[in-house]
Scaffold this active site. Structure first.
Site, PDB file in Angstrom:
ATOM      1  N   GLU A  40       0.895  -1.193   0.071  1.00  0.00           N
ATOM      2  CA  GLU A  40      -0.087  -0.135  -0.005  1.00  0.00           C
ATOM      3  C   GLU A  40       1.137   1.358   0.160  1.00  0.00           C
ATOM      4  O   GLU A  40       1.747   1.347   0.783  1.00  0.00           O
ATOM      5  CB  GLU A  40      -0.784   0.108   1.280  1.00  0.00           C
ATOM      6  CG  GLU A  40      -1.763   1.192   1.384  1.00  0.00           C
ATOM      7  CD  GLU A  40      -2.768   1.401   2.369  1.00  0.00           C
ATOM      8  OE1 GLU A  40      -2.335   1.020   3.403  1.00  0.00           O
ATOM      9  OE2 GLU A  40      -3.734   2.144   2.604  1.00  0.00           O
ATOM     10  N   ARG A 266       6.125 -12.790   9.376  1.00  0.00           N
ATOM     11  CA  ARG A 266       6.677 -11.434   9.457  1.00  0.00           C
ATOM     12  C   ARG A 266       8.097 -11.770   9.971  1.00  0.00           C
ATOM     13  O   ARG A 266       8.218 -12.625  10.632  1.00  0.00           O
ATOM     14  CB  ARG A 266       5.858 -10.270  10.076  1.00  0.00           C
ATOM     15  CG  ARG A 266       4.703  -9.776   9.372  1.00  0.00           C
ATOM     16  CD  ARG A 266       4.047  -8.944  10.776  1.00  0.00           C
ATOM     17  NE  ARG A 266       3.038  -8.192  10.181  1.00  0.00           N
ATOM     18  CZ  ARG A 266       3.034  -7.030   9.528  1.00  0.00           C
ATOM     19  NH1 ARG A 266       4.170  -6.447   9.333  1.00  0.00           N
ATOM     20  NH2 ARG A 266       2.008  -6.421   9.198  1.00  0.00           N
ATOM     21  N   LYS A 276       5.232   0.828  10.807  1.00  0.00           N
ATOM     22  CA  LYS A 276       5.393   2.184   9.881  1.00  0.00           C
ATOM     23  C   LYS A 276       5.120   3.391  11.103  1.00  0.00           C
ATOM     24  O   LYS A 276       5.676   4.357  10.745  1.00  0.00           O
ATOM     25  CB  LYS A 276       4.336   2.133   8.888  1.00  0.00           C
ATOM     26  CG  LYS A 276       4.757   1.431   7.474  1.00  0.00           C
ATOM     27  CD  LYS A 276       3.530   1.418   6.471  1.00  0.00           C
ATOM     28  CE  LYS A 276       4.005   0.412   5.448  1.00  0.00           C
ATOM     29  NZ  LYS A 276       2.744   0.314   4.370  1.00  0.00           N
TER      30      LYS A 276
END
Length: 562
Positions: A40, A266, A276
């Site tokens: 994204e 992950r 983030k």
RNA sequence: AGCCCUGUAGUGUAGUUGGCAACACACGAGACUUUGACUCUCGUAUCGCUGGUUCGAACCCAGUCGGGGCUUCCA
């Protein structure tokens, strides 16, 4: 791509995803492999994304398949073009080429809209006027089932009409939504009539103001995969519970492709944060100098630190691919970096904390030119010129007035080898008023250039530069951003920032050959570590080097033990 | 608490028809060395636990304990 082949070919270990693909190919379920990397565009790529990139592009390459780069841009409120540009550059820098043009979920908005109408027509989607709060109440909880929306049984014609009016902009944000009609009693909350279209009167980075309704991730992602002919849709573990929904959408629309979603865990790295939001906080609060600060675990930060694409790929390969939550040690990354740079980085001599040395028995005006190997194990890298003269600099760490037998450097009355040059013996030293040692007086043995001294031994080897043939430089010594292994678990991770994560030295003395270095050139400053010329600030008249990683230091361990 | 996922050296992985638990990093000991680097040698695990099946179980079965995820009109 030849650089890629060198590090990955043959050595790629198997993993559960490859096993699945192998079976799919053997059974004939699939005849080719197509993957995608779907970021994204709402932030910069970091080491965690590097894992996804390496897995998706790596698998595609190994199976002679394709990998698309697709921006998952379904939420205009969060996305920016600048991120999209930076992401594409990072992927390329890592050494990967995507299949064809860059894709965007937004490119499929018209198709997605039609598929939504198809769901409505089949009676498996409806327009719901519950407010967000009401919808939350109706959804139930993890342990209690939800209840049906009063709008659930609206007739198909009305739903179709309402959906058109949604698109036409007749409703305000959050007042109405299109939902899939699945099962409010499902133990999987994702199946409790999830929203598939919401009103968002926002400007989209790609479609501008063409739309005021936007499809949600769950509806968009699987269908976008199918439109692109993806065979294996690889994602992280948190999407596991979404897989039934991913499949439900594809089973309920008319499309001839059904990709298989496979989830992997992950990447977590010790002493590092990959949220983030938190990385953004470090930037906003000025704790680091930007997203590409060499201390950041972003792709651009690691690039500026001096980590090569090959090293990052190698590291990711070593961490493996599984479904179990794991945290990788920082030493594994550092090992990949050292291994890569050990072969590639030319050697140079740089004195970080200069201590003047006068060679008492060396002629005042004499200067000797010495050809020093650029790499001790790789002759093809050639030599560079270094200069020996009466005044030299060594590092303050390499001299002691007295020391035990373990100390293999210069001590008063003892001899040491100057790397690539002569053996010197320290006869005396000078202290200033504060008691700091400011100069050493040494004799050199003229018969020791390229050969061992006769009748005595040099204790060790130290690096040096000539006083007259060296330049001043700025050297930034970076260390881990966090001292503790898991900063993300702290109440306030900012408090865990390593106060010594950056030390700036502005009076380092570098050998003359380094004046020719270009931004992003990498070197091993012998006995100190790997360094790179700063990508932005380094220039011929103003040398700036960043420490990528130190050399392994067994002496530090010996000394720590006492 | 419901649903889903997951437990193999310090860390990360391999172990796909049950047959001496493998590799990398880290760590420890040593060799070599004009980088205390590199390289080389050696060492380090009762496979979460309990019970069962079997001549034999990391692997099959049952139970149990631990870790993670899910209650955004985020992705």
């Amino acid at each position: 791509m030849s650089d890629l082949d060198k590090t990955n070919s043959g050595s790629t270990p198997t993993n559960f995803i490859r096993n699945i693909i192998n079976k799919d190919l053997e059974s004939g379920k699939r005849t080719s492999v197509a993957t995608r990397f779907p970021p994204e565009p709402n932030g910069f790529l970091h080491i965690g994304h590097a894992k996804s990139i390496c897995i998706n592009f790596g698998i595609a390459a190994d199976y002679q398949g394709t990998c698309n780069l697709r921006f998952d841009d379904t939420n205009p409120a969060k996305e920016e073009s600048a991120y999209a540009v930076a992401i594409a550059k990072d992927v390329q820098w890592l050494g990967f080429n995507w299949n064809g043009e860059i894709r965007h979920s937004a490119d499929y908005f018209e198709k997605l809209y039609s598929f939504a109408e198809e769901l409505i027509s089949k009676g498996v989607a409806y327009v719901c006027e519950l407010s967000m709060e009401q919808m939350r109440e109706y959804r139930g909880t993890l342990t209690e089932v939800g209840k049906n929306s009063p709008f659930r049984e609206r007739c198909i014609e009305d739903n179709l009409g309402l959906f058109k009016r949604m698109r036409a902009g007749e409703f305000e944000d959050g007042t109405i939504a299109l939902r899939a009609k699945i099962d409010m009693g499902s133990p999987n909350i994702n199946m409790r009539d999830p929203v598939i279209y919401r009103i968002k009167k926002a400007h989209h980075i790609r479609t501008g103001d063409a739309w005021c309704i936007y499809p949600t991730y769950d509806f968009t992602h699987g269908i976008s995969d199918a439109i692109e002919g993806i065979t294996h849709s690889l994602c992280t573990l948190e999407f596991e519970d979404h897989r039934p929904l991913y499949n439900w959408f594809l089973d309920n629309i008319t499309i001839d492709c059904h990709p298989q979603q496979i989830e992997f865990s992950r990447l977590n790295l010790e002493h590092t944060i990959t949220s983030k939001r938190k990385l953004n906080q470090l930037v906003v609060e000025g704790i680091v100098d930007g997203w590409d600060d060499p201390r950041m675990p972003t792709i651009s930060g690691m690039r500026r630190r001096g980590y090569s694409p090959a090293a990052i790929r190698d590291f990711i390969g070593r961490t493996g691919v599984t479904k179990k939550v794991h945290t990788v040690e920082m030493t594994l990354l550092e090992n990949s970096v050292r291994e890569d740079l050990g072969d590639k980085a030319p050697r140079a001599m740089v004195v970080l904390k200069p201590l003047k040395v006068t060679i008492t028995n060396y002629p005042e005006e004499k200067v000797e030119e010495i050809a020093a190997a650029r790499h001790p194990q790789n002759e093809s890298m050639g030599t560079r010129k270094i200069y020996f003269s009466k005044t030299l600099f060594i590092d303050q760490e390499d001299f002691r007035e007295s020391a035990n037998k373990k100390y293999k450097r210069l001590v008063q009355g003892k001899a040491v080898r100057l790397r690539n040059a002569y053996v010197i013996t320290c006869e005396d030293f000078v202290k200033d008023e504060q008691g700091n040692i400011v100069e050493l007086l040494c004799r050199y043995d003229e018969n020791t250039l390229g050969k061992n001294p006769e009748g005595y031994k040099a204790k060790g080897v130290i690096h040096w530069v000539s006083g007259s043939h060296s330049k001043l430089a700025t050297v930034r010594l970076y260390d881990r951003l966090f001292n503790i292994a898991n900063p993300a678990a702290e109440d306030n991770f900012i408090d865990a920032v390593n106060p010594d994560c950056l030390q700036i030295i502005d009076n380092a003395r570098v050998e003359l050959s380094l004046v020719e270095s270009k931004p992003e050139d990498v070197f091993q400053f012998e006995r100190e570590g790997y360094f790179c010329a700063d990508r932005y600030e380094h220039e011929r008249g103003k040398l700036v080097f960043n420490r990528t990683v130190t050399l392994r230091d067994s002496w530090a361990k010996i000394e720590a033990k006492g």
